[in-house]
Every structure is written in C-alpha cells, then in structure tokens.
Scaffold this motif. Structure first.
Motif, short mmCIF file in Angstrom:
data_model
loop_
_atom_site.label_atom_id
_atom_site.label_comp_id
_atom_site.label_asym_id
_atom_site.label_seq_id
_atom_site.Cartn_x
_atom_site.Cartn_y
_atom_site.Cartn_z
N ASP A 251 -16.41 -0.24 7.22
CA ASP A 251 -15.47 -1.13 6.55
C ASP A 251 -14.30 -0.28 6.06
O ASP A 251 -14.51 0.69 5.32
CB ASP A 251 -16.20 -1.79 5.36
N ALA A 252 -13.10 -0.63 6.48
CA ALA A 252 -11.93 0.18 6.12
C ALA A 252 -11.72 0.23 4.61
O ALA A 252 -11.09 1.16 4.09
CB ALA A 252 -10.68 -0.38 6.80
N ALA A 253 -12.26 -0.75 3.88
CA ALA A 253 -12.09 -0.77 2.43
C ALA A 253 -13.08 0.15 1.71
O ALA A 253 -12.95 0.39 0.52
CB ALA A 253 -12.26 -2.20 1.90
N LEU A 257 -17.51 3.49 -1.86
CA LEU A 257 -16.89 4.64 -2.53
C LEU A 257 -16.20 4.16 -3.80
O LEU A 257 -15.30 3.32 -3.73
CB LEU A 257 -15.86 5.32 -1.62
N PRO A 258 -16.59 4.71 -4.96
CA PRO A 258 -15.99 4.24 -6.23
C PRO A 258 -14.47 4.37 -6.21
O PRO A 258 -13.78 3.55 -6.81
CB PRO A 258 -16.60 5.17 -7.27
N SER A 259 -13.94 5.37 -5.50
CA SER A 259 -12.49 5.56 -5.52
C SER A 259 -11.81 4.96 -4.30
O SER A 259 -10.64 5.24 -4.05
CB SER A 259 -12.19 7.05 -5.63
N GLY A 260 -12.53 4.13 -3.54
CA GLY A 260 -11.90 3.48 -2.38
C GLY A 260 -11.75 4.43 -1.21
O GLY A 260 -12.24 5.55 -1.24
N PRO A 261 -11.06 3.98 -0.14
CA PRO A 261 -10.97 4.80 1.07
C PRO A 261 -10.18 6.08 0.85
O PRO A 261 -9.09 6.03 0.30
CB PRO A 261 -10.24 3.89 2.07
N PRO A 262 -10.71 7.23 1.28
CA PRO A 262 -9.96 8.47 1.16
C PRO A 262 -8.75 8.47 2.11
O PRO A 262 -8.80 7.83 3.17
CB PRO A 262 -10.96 9.55 1.58
#
Ligand SMILES: *Cc1c(COP(=O)(O)O)cnc(C)c1O
Length: 438
Positions: A251-253, A257-262
């Motif tokens: 999922d691109a979102a 990951l708590p901080s979203g996509p790197p």
C-alpha cells in the motif's frame, strides 16, 4: 405487545440504541478482541454482521475466521502422515509453535472436511491488498507463470516492448511466457508505448488477446524520452490487465508505518493502488518489500484467482506449511501495525541518529574503529539507485575473511582497503556480539 395497545412505559424508556439504531461498529469490534485477531479484521466482521442485521453473529464470524488460520492441532486420528494435517509431524522442540507437530494445513476445523491451504491466508492477503481474493505460490516467477498458464494458454498476451525485460536471476519475461503456453505480442518501442499500441494489438484481424501484462521493470530505470501506458489507462481495454509489480509494496500509504511512507519509496507501484487503478490481478514476491518469506502472491478478481488455483500447475507450485505459516505471521503483523514483527520495515525506517549512536557505542570498545556516514540500499533489484541514509563502523584493512569465519559469521563490505559494517541491516540485539567480535 399486541396490536392496538399503547406502548408500555418500559418501551418508552428503552434505550433507543439497543434496537432502533445499529450498534457502533467500533464498539462491537472491540468486544471481539478476545479472538486475538487484529482490530481491522474485527471491524470487518462487526460491519458485516451489522449490515446483515445480526450484530450478535459478529462473534461467530470472527471465530470462524480464526479457525481458518493455520495453527497447531492435536492429531488423534492414528494416521501418522495425515494429508489434511500437513503430513509428517514437525519436531516440536525446534522452531515456532506454528510449525510444530501437526497443523490444520488442509483441514477445515468448522466442517471437519478437507480444506484449502490458502483459506485464511488468502483472505488476509486479499484484505491487505484491497482485493476480492488472493493465493500463494513459491515465488513471483511462479505467480506470473501460473497466471498466464491459467488465463492465457494458447492465446495472446500483450506486453510493452519496454517491459519484455529480464529481471535478474534469469527471470526473462518472454521465456516465462513461452513456458506458460501463452503467445507474446509485444507492442510499442523500447522507450515509448501508448494505449493505442495495445488497442491496435487487441483489435488486429485474427487477434486472440487473453490479457494485457504489465511488468514493473524493477531493477533498471530508463530515463529521458520515455512513455508507458499506466494500468489505469489500460484498464478499460476490454481484457483483464495483469500487473507484475514484483517488489511487493502492499500500500503506497504505508499505514503500518507511524511516520507514513518514507521519501525513498518514491513512485514504487503498490498492490492496493494498482488494483484500485483497474488491474484484474497483481503478482508480487513475498520476500521483497512485503518483508516475508520467499513466496509469490496473486491477488485480485475472485474468478481469476480461482482459475489460477484450479490449474494443474498450481499443485506443482504450491508452498509448504512452514512458508504459509510465516507468511500468515507477516500478514497479521501488517494488520496489527506491529512494526517489531516486520524486520524489513523496522530496519528500513530506523532513524539514522539511532544508528549513529549504536555505531558509536560499538566503536567505543574497538581500537581503531571510526563511525562514518553510509548509504544503505533496499536491494533485491527493487528501487534501483535508491539509497537510505545510514551509519557504519569503519576499520582499516580488509577483515572480511576473519569476520566470515566467526561462529556466527558477519558479512561486511570492503572498499578501498577499509572494512565497513553498516548498522542499518544489523539487528540491535546483535550489537554486543558485533562489538566483541571486532
Ligand atoms: C523480483 C521480480 C520477479 C521475480 O520474483 P521472484 O519472487 O524472485 O520469483 C519478477 N518480476 C518482477 C517485476 C520482480 O521485481
């Protein structure tokens, strides 16, 4: 309450939520927590039960699903090699509980009948990808082979010339296609392929196009005067679009990951978005960005997944119980947002400051060791050219042979006569061992 009678006091003061308004999905989901299933699944079951007007059934839905997941069972049948229970029992003294003894590998605990080894896991993977259904084979090459054999045997598959590529390790798209029995129709040019190129191939006199295959050229990048027709642009051509996204980003979102996509993920294609764009099936590896064991995942339209599962090759390409149990653990970790149980994502997203501090702690006890900036890489041919800021311990001289000879070997990089140990891929639990070894 008979007809014509006035509502009793009891009816009047009855809390409206109990009958007139559906119970809250979230509240019902939380009441199912004892099932041990991840919250997003419980929300699904709560929603399903409420939509059917039977909120009380949510418990049974959750319980039925829990029984579909792979787990240990006690085999009291007297059949030593029980086909439905994973054949030979595994030594319970070694490895994880999932793999010990016998399991419900091909056994439906609800009906007592033979079951599918993909039942629970298929639903988990489908849920993660936003697909109707999913199944698993031994690797992504097998996923591509099986889907073409099942959906395009003896028929044509349209592929862009820019995507009829070799993806390392001898995975050559035209060769895999030949093995499947499908006939390759390559369209466009190496650097530019448009929707109209696909259209012409499909509408050509005598054409017999079964599917369009999109392949993510994961291990190289063509820059400059290039154009490719996207899955979204090809999704209404009237034939199913199969997308080999290879790298296994779910999922691109990146909701896990708590901080979203790197930032380094950039435009990496993801299963969920590719299906939402109109792909009928996506195929990807289990052991790349998905971060699980070696496997190939096929997810998408239920009828197409079923056609793949029915094909005789599916039996030859099916993974064993150990792999499926490990994949199930990974899938559950995603749904639980349990980063600790997703080592790839945990290592890939640790803050570089933490790595520098760990490197400094190790280097403090090793004569001649220095902490330097480093660049880690996703690897496995995914995200070519992408680097992730990292920290390393540097030692003068080539120590690689001695490090490899240790009881627990350490594999390091050697560059220009210095040895580099990059902290991004070292588990912090091994820091003390690395320090004492150096
Ligand atoms: C890695 C990759 C493959 C091969 O996958 P395996 O799991 O190694 O068989 C196929 N296609 C693409 C696009 C890939 O990136």
């Amino acid at each position: 309450m008979g007809t014509g009678t006035r509502p009793s006091d009891c009816d009047t003061i009855r809390p409206v939520t109990a009958v007139d308004r559906p119970p809250s999905v979230d509240k019902l989901a939380r009441s199912l927590a004892s099932s041990g299933l991840p919250h997003p699944l419980l929300v699904d079951f709560a929603r399903e039960a409420i939509a059917a007007g039977q909120p009380d059934e949510a418990t049974q839905l959750a319980e039925a699903f829990r029984r579909q997941l792979l787990g240990r069972v006690i085999n009291a049948t007297g059949v030593l090699l029980h086909t439905n229970l994973g054949r030979a029992p595994r030594d319970s003294g070694q490895g994880d509980a999932q793999g010990a003894g016998y399991s419900n590998l091909e056994f439906d605990l609800s009906t007592g009948q033979r079951g599918s080894r993909y039942a629970g896991l298929g639903r988990l993977l489908a849920r993660l990808c936003g697909a109707e259904a999913a199944m698993v084979v031994n690797n992504n090459a097998a996923a591509v082979l099986l889907s073409l054999a099942a959906l395009a045997d003896g028929r044509q598959v349209v592929v862009s010339r820019g995507e009829a590529v070799e993806i390392g390790g001898g995975f050559r798209v035209p060769e895999v296609m030949a093995q499947s029995g499908a006939r390759l129709v390559d369209v466009g040019t190496t650097n530019r392929t448009r929707r109209s190129d696909y259209e012409r191939a499909i509408d050509a006199p005598g054409a017999d196009v079964a599917v369009v295959l999109k392949i993510h050229p994961s291990n190289f990048r063509v820059e400059g005067f290039v154009e490719e027709a996207s899955v979204a642009v090809l999704s209404d051509l009237g034939v199913p679009v199969l997308a080999d996204i290879g790298s296994g980003l779910l999922d691109a979102a990146c909701p896990w990951l708590p901080s979203g996509p790197p930032a380094w993920l950039a435009d990496e294609p993801a299963a969920r978005q590719t299906l939402a764009d109109g792909a009928s099936l996506v195929m990807f590896s289990g052991d790349k960005l998905f971060g699980g064991p070696q496997a190939g995942i096929i997810a998408g339209r239920a009828d197409l997944v079923a056609a793949c599962a029915r094909h005789p090759l599916a039996r030859a390409l099916r993974p064993g119980g150990l792999v499926l149990a490990a994949l199930q653990d990974t899938a559950l970790a995603y749904l639980r947002r349990d980063l600790a149980a997703l080592p790839f994502w945990r290592m890939a997203t640790i803050d570089v400051g933490v790595l520098r501090r760990r490197a400094a702690d190790i280097a403090a006890n090793v004569g001649g060791a220095r902490v330097v900036d480093s660049e880690a890489m996703p690897g496995a041919g995914s995200l070519p050219g992408v680097t992730i800021a990292s920290a390393a311990i540097e030692l003068d001289g080539d120590h690689s042979v001695r490090l490899r000879a240790l009881a627990l070997p350490i594999v390091a990089r050697v560059r220009d006569g210095v040895t580099l140990l990059d902290l991004r891929t070292i588990d912090s639990a091994d820091d003390a061992y690395v320090a004492s070894s150096l």
